[in-house]
Design an enzyme around this catalytic site. Structure first.
Site, PDB file in Angstrom:
ATOM      1  N   LYS A 158     -19.009  -6.295   7.724  1.00  0.00           N
ATOM      2  CA  LYS A 158     -17.777  -7.028   8.009  1.00  0.00           C
ATOM      3  C   LYS A 158     -17.170  -6.568   9.319  1.00  0.00           C
ATOM      4  CE  LYS A 158     -15.971  -8.043   3.397  1.00  0.00           C
ATOM      5  NZ  LYS A 158     -14.835  -7.779   2.501  1.00  0.00           N
TER       6      LYS A 158
ATOM      7  N   SER B 231      -3.306  -7.619   2.367  1.00  0.00           N
ATOM      8  CA  SER B 231      -3.786  -7.459   3.741  1.00  0.00           C
ATOM      9  C   SER B 231      -4.401  -8.754   4.252  1.00  0.00           C
ATOM     10  CB  SER B 231      -4.814  -6.327   3.826  1.00  0.00           C
ATOM     11  OG  SER B 231      -4.197  -5.087   3.671  1.00  0.00           O
TER      12      SER B 231
ATOM     13  N   ARG C 120      -1.772  -5.984  -8.435  1.00  0.00           N
ATOM     14  CA  ARG C 120      -0.686  -6.918  -8.147  1.00  0.00           C
ATOM     15  C   ARG C 120      -0.637  -8.062  -9.153  1.00  0.00           C
ATOM     16  NH1 ARG C 120      -1.972  -9.716  -3.449  1.00  0.00           N
ATOM     17  NH2 ARG C 120      -4.093  -9.175  -3.928  1.00  0.00           N
TER      18      ARG C 120
ATOM     19  N   HIS D 255       0.841  -1.204   0.000  1.00  0.00           N
ATOM     20  CA  HIS D 255       0.000   0.000   0.000  1.00  0.00           C
ATOM     21  C   HIS D 255       0.875   1.253   0.000  1.00  0.00           C
ATOM     22  CE1 HIS D 255      -3.155  -2.567   2.235  1.00  0.00           C
ATOM     23  NE2 HIS D 255      -3.665  -2.311   1.042  1.00  0.00           N
TER      24      HIS D 255
END
Length: 153
Positions: A41, A128, A90, A17
């Site tokens: 969540k 993450s 990514r 990040h």
């Protein structure tokens, strides 16, 4: 003024990040790090802890502003006057996912552009989700997390 939003959960922030954001700062006058709040969540870290962590990591970068938000990211862009949304890529699967979201966002708000920044090869495996699992099971994730963020974990 060129304003961008870098949205995400940042649960926790990773070196990947940080790399994307540091490379973004040169392109914009102001960059908001938007911590998306998803009420359905339960995060690993509280929103407050993520805000503190990100402020510590970017305290010496005057162009960076950390803020939490709830709702559609594209609406938050409008709220803060951001004309650009930054997304890190990514892998090929990231690209496919982000492309679909960018196209939907463009349909909703054509004036807001999605900017994809490809991660450096050394960061392409850091996510993450994986870092959370390492931390959850008491593993050592220091190599994946900026040193300024470690006290918040």
């Amino acid at each position: 003024m060129k304003i961008a939003l870098f949205p995400g959960s940042f649960d926790p922030v990773t070196k990947a990040h940080v790399d994307i954001l540091k490379r973004s700062v040169a392109l914009f006058d102001k960059v908001y790090i938007g911590i998306g709040v998803n009420s359905t969540k339960k995060g690993f870290l509280s929103i407050e802890k993520r805000e503190q962590m990100l402020r510590a990591v970017f305290e010496n970068e005057p162009k960076v502003h950390v803020v939490a938000y709830e709702g559609l990211t594209i609406n938050f862009c409008k709220q803060i006057g951001a004309g650009y949304m930054i997304r890190g890529i990514r892998t090929v699967s990231d690209f496919e996912y982000e492309k679909a979201i960018a196209q939907m966002n463009h349909a909703l708000e054509p004036e807001i552009e999605s900017i994809f920044i490809v991660s450096k090869p050394g960061y392409s495996s850091i996510s993450s989700t994986i870092v959370r699992e390492i931390l959850r099971y008491n593993g050592n994730a220091e190599q994946f997390i900026p040193k300024e963020a470690l006290p918040y974990l």
